[in-house]
Design an enzyme around this catalytic site. Structure first.
Site, mmCIF file in Angstrom:
data_model
loop_
_atom_site.group_PDB
_atom_site.id
_atom_site.type_symbol
_atom_site.label_atom_id
_atom_site.label_comp_id
_atom_site.label_asym_id
_atom_site.label_seq_id
_atom_site.Cartn_x
_atom_site.Cartn_y
_atom_site.Cartn_z
ATOM 1 N N GLU A 1 0.626 -1.134 0.201
ATOM 2 C CA GLU A 1 -0.128 0.033 0.020
ATOM 3 C C GLU A 1 0.803 1.393 -0.259
ATOM 4 O O GLU A 1 0.535 2.135 -0.850
ATOM 5 C CB GLU A 1 -1.069 0.234 1.129
ATOM 6 C CG GLU A 1 -1.635 -1.082 1.286
ATOM 7 C CD GLU A 1 -1.556 -2.272 1.962
ATOM 8 O OE1 GLU A 1 -2.317 -2.916 2.533
ATOM 9 O OE2 GLU A 1 -0.272 -2.524 2.133
ATOM 10 N N CYS B 1 -2.874 -3.277 7.135
ATOM 11 C CA CYS B 1 -2.581 -3.369 8.475
ATOM 12 C C CYS B 1 -2.865 -2.191 9.506
ATOM 13 O O CYS B 1 -2.761 -1.124 8.921
ATOM 14 C CB CYS B 1 -1.110 -3.798 8.842
ATOM 15 S SG CYS B 1 0.011 -2.634 7.985
ATOM 16 N N ARG C 1 9.402 -24.187 -6.988
ATOM 17 C CA ARG C 1 10.366 -23.940 -5.914
ATOM 18 C C ARG C 1 10.722 -22.600 -5.564
ATOM 19 O O ARG C 1 10.867 -22.332 -4.385
ATOM 20 C CB ARG C 1 11.770 -24.744 -6.211
ATOM 21 C CG ARG C 1 11.687 -26.218 -6.146
ATOM 22 C CD ARG C 1 12.929 -26.618 -6.729
ATOM 23 N NE ARG C 1 12.942 -28.170 -6.580
ATOM 24 C CZ ARG C 1 13.991 -29.176 -7.034
ATOM 25 N NH1 ARG C 1 15.147 -28.684 -7.363
ATOM 26 N NH2 ARG C 1 13.981 -30.305 -6.926
#
Length: 436
Positions: free
Chosen positions: A56, A79, A188
């Site tokens: 963000e 968050c 991987r």
């Protein structure tokens, strides 16, 4: 405001963007963010390598003044807590975005719902759950570590036309063609760690690195289940341990002595010792950011808490020709030699994945690829701790002396849904997943 095809189109682009850094953002999830104004993307970003800055703040910086009044499309709830960086919700508010569209609500208790509440309290319109199934798929590793306290486990198998995954005594046998093998290298590269049993490590002497040009630096941590520290110092894994980390999971020293050289089938159920692999980090410490470190409670639905059958064919002293340690001094010398070569040795019962996996999660490992061999695959399947199966089927025939695959397309365990088929030349890949 109702969700529109316009919203879904931009969220789909944000989800595609989020996959760019899978396996490369440390303990933080790889999140995609688009800043859109008047139907035009004016800022875009994915969580930076090593986990910060977050998507963000980077996208907002790229958009600059154009972010005011714009819509932000974010694959994971922004968050709301202070870690090593200020909350992304605060940044969205400060830049003056008018609307935030979210795919997945963050299950992290420090964030869950709080980021959305912070945005709404600031007068920003918030819509969540846009393309949620697709968003959860791209965030599967992070969500599994947060909700089940363990890594997301992918089991990869390459099976011949006659149901074999190799041939006894011949080391690595090419089953799939170059296109399929290139796809495995890509898998991987987006995985935190890769795991094999000691039998495969000795018989095949694999590198387990990413060998695609330009992606070598994305090689995962390499883990070997090796109860008696039989991994040869001359193996490729040991010889490259200072370049790409290698973790050897050995049995607990005290239990080995009590067993007086008996194979793992005689060992009691045990948990990590001395906190070596099971060390906890304080989720409020500076080392933590958008992620919380897992505890060992609740390793997830489908986990079998009972001891798993021993991997007889992968025990030193059995099929692979290794030797059991003579005494504690022998074990100490083996460990010292491995550690001197750069290998990390930890003590945790290798045959109890319900203990091992949460311990790996405490180290920030969110995704684990199980590649070999047949008995190690069966270990994780019996424990109910496989989340995704990638089953490659090739037209080659192994014939006499073949090592039978632990499963094929006709006996996929219950609880898995077939999610797609891809062709790589003559090789077929079928993917099966459990619900998150």
């Amino acid at each position: 405001m109702s969700i529109t095809p316009h919203d879904e189109r931009f969220m789909a682009a944000a989800i595609r963007l989020s996959r760019w850094h899978l396996g490369r953002t440390a303990t933080n999830p790889s999140v995609g963010c688009l800043i859109v104004r008047d139907g035009v993307i004016v800022g875009r970003a994915v969580t930076a390598l090593s986990g910060r800055p977050h998507a963000e703040t980077q996208a907002l910086a790229e958009a600059g003044a154009l972010a005011r009044g714009a819509t932000a499309y974010v694959t994971l709830e922004p968050c709301s807590h202070h870690g090593r960086t200020p909350p992304c919700s605060e940044a969205l508010i400060a830049y003056g975005v008018a609307r935030v569209v979210i795919s997945v609500t963050d299950p992290d208790p420090r964030v869950s719902g709080r980021g959305i509440a912070m945005l709404r309290e600031a007068g920003i319109e918030v819509d969540a759950g846009v393309l949620e199934a697709e968003g959860r798929h791209s965030l599967a590793a992070y969500l599994t570590r947060q909700t089940k306290n363990r890594p997301y486990v992918t089991l990869k198998l390459a099976v011949s036309a006659d149901g074999m995954i190799g041939r006894q005594g011949e080391g690595q046998v090419a089953i799939t063609g170059p296109l399929a093998r290139a796809q495995v290298q890509a898998l991987r590269a987006e995985t935190d760690a890769i795991l094999v049993g000691i039998g495969t490590a000795i018989a095949d002497d694999p590198l387990l690195t990413v060998r695609t040009s330009g992606l070598e630096a994305q090689s995962p941590i390499r883990i070997v289940l090796d109860p008696f520290l039989a991994l040869p110092l001359t193996s490729k894994l040991v010889e490259t341990a200072r370049e790409v980390p290698v973790i050897v999971v050995a049995g607990e020293e005290a239990s080995l002595l009590e067993a007086e050289g008996l194979p793992p089938s005689a060992l009691p159920g045990i948990s990590p010792t001395r906190g070596e692999i099971g060390k906890r980090r304080d989720p409020n410490s500076p080392a933590s950011d958008q992620d919380g470190f897992a505890s060992r409670q609740d390793v997830g639905q489908g986990a079998n808490p009972d001891p798993i059958s021993p991997l007889v064919g992968e025990m030193p002293g059995r099929a692979e020709g290794g030797t059991l340690p003579a005494d504690a001094t022998d074990m100490d010398s083996r460990r010292a030699a491995l550690e001197a070569a750069g290998v990390e040795v930890v003590h945790c019962n290798p045959y109890h994945p319900e203990v091992l996996l949460p311990s790996l999660a405490t180290r920030g490992i969110s995704s684990l690829l199980v590649e070999g061999g047949a008995k190690t695959a069966r270990l994780f399947l019996e424990a109910g701790l496989v989340d995704r199966i990638q089953l490659y089927q090739a037209p080659v025939v192994i014939g006499e002396g073949g090592i039978e695959s632990p499963l094929d397309a006709t006996d996929i365990p219950s609880g898995f849904a077939h999610t797609g088929t891809l062709m790589f030349g003559e090789d077929r890949l079928d993917e099966y997943e459990r619900g998150l």
